[in-house]
Design a protein around this motif. Sequence first.
Motif, short mmCIF file in Angstrom:
data_model
loop_
_atom_site.label_atom_id
_atom_site.label_comp_id
_atom_site.label_asym_id
_atom_site.label_seq_id
_atom_site.Cartn_x
_atom_site.Cartn_y
_atom_site.Cartn_z
N GLN A 168 1.42 4.40 -2.89
CA GLN A 168 1.44 5.84 -2.64
C GLN A 168 2.71 6.47 -3.22
OE1 GLN A 168 -0.69 8.01 -1.21
NE2 GLN A 168 -2.29 6.50 -0.78
N LEU A 169 3.86 5.83 -3.00
CA LEU A 169 5.11 6.34 -3.54
C LEU A 169 5.10 6.37 -5.06
CD1 LEU A 169 7.89 4.72 -1.29
CD2 LEU A 169 7.09 7.09 -1.28
N ASP A 210 2.50 6.75 -6.97
CA ASP A 210 1.66 7.88 -7.39
C ASP A 210 2.43 9.20 -7.29
OD1 ASP A 210 -0.44 6.23 -7.92
OD2 ASP A 210 -1.54 6.65 -6.07
N LEU A 211 3.16 9.37 -6.19
CA LEU A 211 3.93 10.60 -6.03
C LEU A 211 5.07 10.68 -7.04
CD1 LEU A 211 4.10 10.73 -2.12
CD2 LEU A 211 2.66 12.13 -3.62
N ALA A 256 -2.82 14.55 3.74
CA ALA A 256 -1.96 14.04 4.81
C ALA A 256 -1.85 15.04 5.95
CB ALA A 256 -0.58 13.70 4.25
N ALA A 262 0.83 -1.20 0.00
CA ALA A 262 0.00 0.00 0.00
C ALA A 262 0.87 1.25 0.00
CB ALA A 262 -0.93 -0.01 1.21
N TYR A 263 1.94 1.22 0.75
CA TYR A 263 2.84 2.38 0.81
C TYR A 263 3.57 2.56 -0.52
CZ TYR A 263 6.18 5.68 2.84
OH TYR A 263 6.91 6.79 3.11
N GLN A 264 3.98 1.46 -1.14
CA GLN A 264 4.64 1.55 -2.45
C GLN A 264 3.70 2.15 -3.48
OE1 GLN A 264 5.92 -2.57 -2.86
NE2 GLN A 264 8.07 -1.98 -2.56
N TYR A 294 -1.41 17.63 -8.05
CA TYR A 294 -1.58 16.33 -7.38
C TYR A 294 -0.75 16.28 -6.10
CZ TYR A 294 -1.81 11.35 -6.50
OH TYR A 294 -2.03 10.13 -5.89
N SER A 353 -2.28 15.75 -2.37
CA SER A 353 -1.86 14.63 -1.53
C SER A 353 -1.31 15.12 -0.20
CB SER A 353 -0.80 13.80 -2.26
OG SER A 353 -1.32 13.22 -3.43
#
Length: 303
Positions: free
Chosen positions: A267-268, A270-271, A290, A263-265, A282, A286
């Motif tokens: 997010q990374l 996407d960034l 947060a 899940a964290y990957q 974007y 984001s």
Amino acid sequence: MSDFAALPAGDDPVEFGKVVIFGVGLIGGSFALALKSARAVGEVVGFGRRPASLREAQDLGIIDRAGINPAHELEDADLVLVATPVGQMPDIFAQIAPYIGPQTVVTDGGSTKTDVAAAARAAFGDRLCQFVPAHPIAGAENSGAAASRSDLYQGRKVVVTPLPENGDEQLDRVKRAWSLCGADIHELTPEQHDRVFAAVSHLPHLLAFALVRDLAERPDAQLFFDFAASGFRDFTRIAASHPEMWRDICLANREALLGEIEAYQAQLNDLKAALARNNGDYLQQSFSVAREARRAWGDKQIR
């Protein structure tokens, strides 16, 4: 908040005549000191892998004496706390199970609960009702007996994850002990516990370890550390935690942790894509989501 009031000072009989602790480091040592501060324990006996550590714990007044043989100490113990890294717990459970008295209640301080519950089920058999899993949400990057504090658990959460076999008496005794340490008591199932803490504790530790190792292994590592400031310090503080303990935690909760890493990957990724497209909108969106979530959480911690 806990439903259990702290023990008042006075001449009343102590609630726990004898407490036995396996692993007299930060968690176990602070538990002992907190019960002593509350005048709630008559005697604390400590077990550990290193005699020097036990001597230090005794010199510091954390334990009253070091145990030699569990067979001689557990029959009359009111409460046993296993506060070792979770990887050591199956062997300890197997070692102590034959010797616990009929009134003895065993608990633990492990950061994972599904594996600990399974190990207890395998070791204690028909005495499983006497084992109540728990996890104090308190700690520090320092470890060992010398890091122990009587106030470590004041106002901190302790999650108890009862087993179906536990009766009210066993559960209440464990809750009462942690409440006497100043903690607020909460209940989750072992599965709920591990899913939650994979996200809010185990993953952050993994990320902090990874970042510090990445920098430390660069040829010009010292250049980076020379210019690291408060943001780096705050984000990576937990990378100074006990490596053996966190190895065991990550392996014990690996399924939930692998899911959180994915899940964290995402997010990374996407960034990363937003950076590659120069998509400032974007990134700002984001960061705003947060920021609001972090502020809301922070405000609750202050109240």
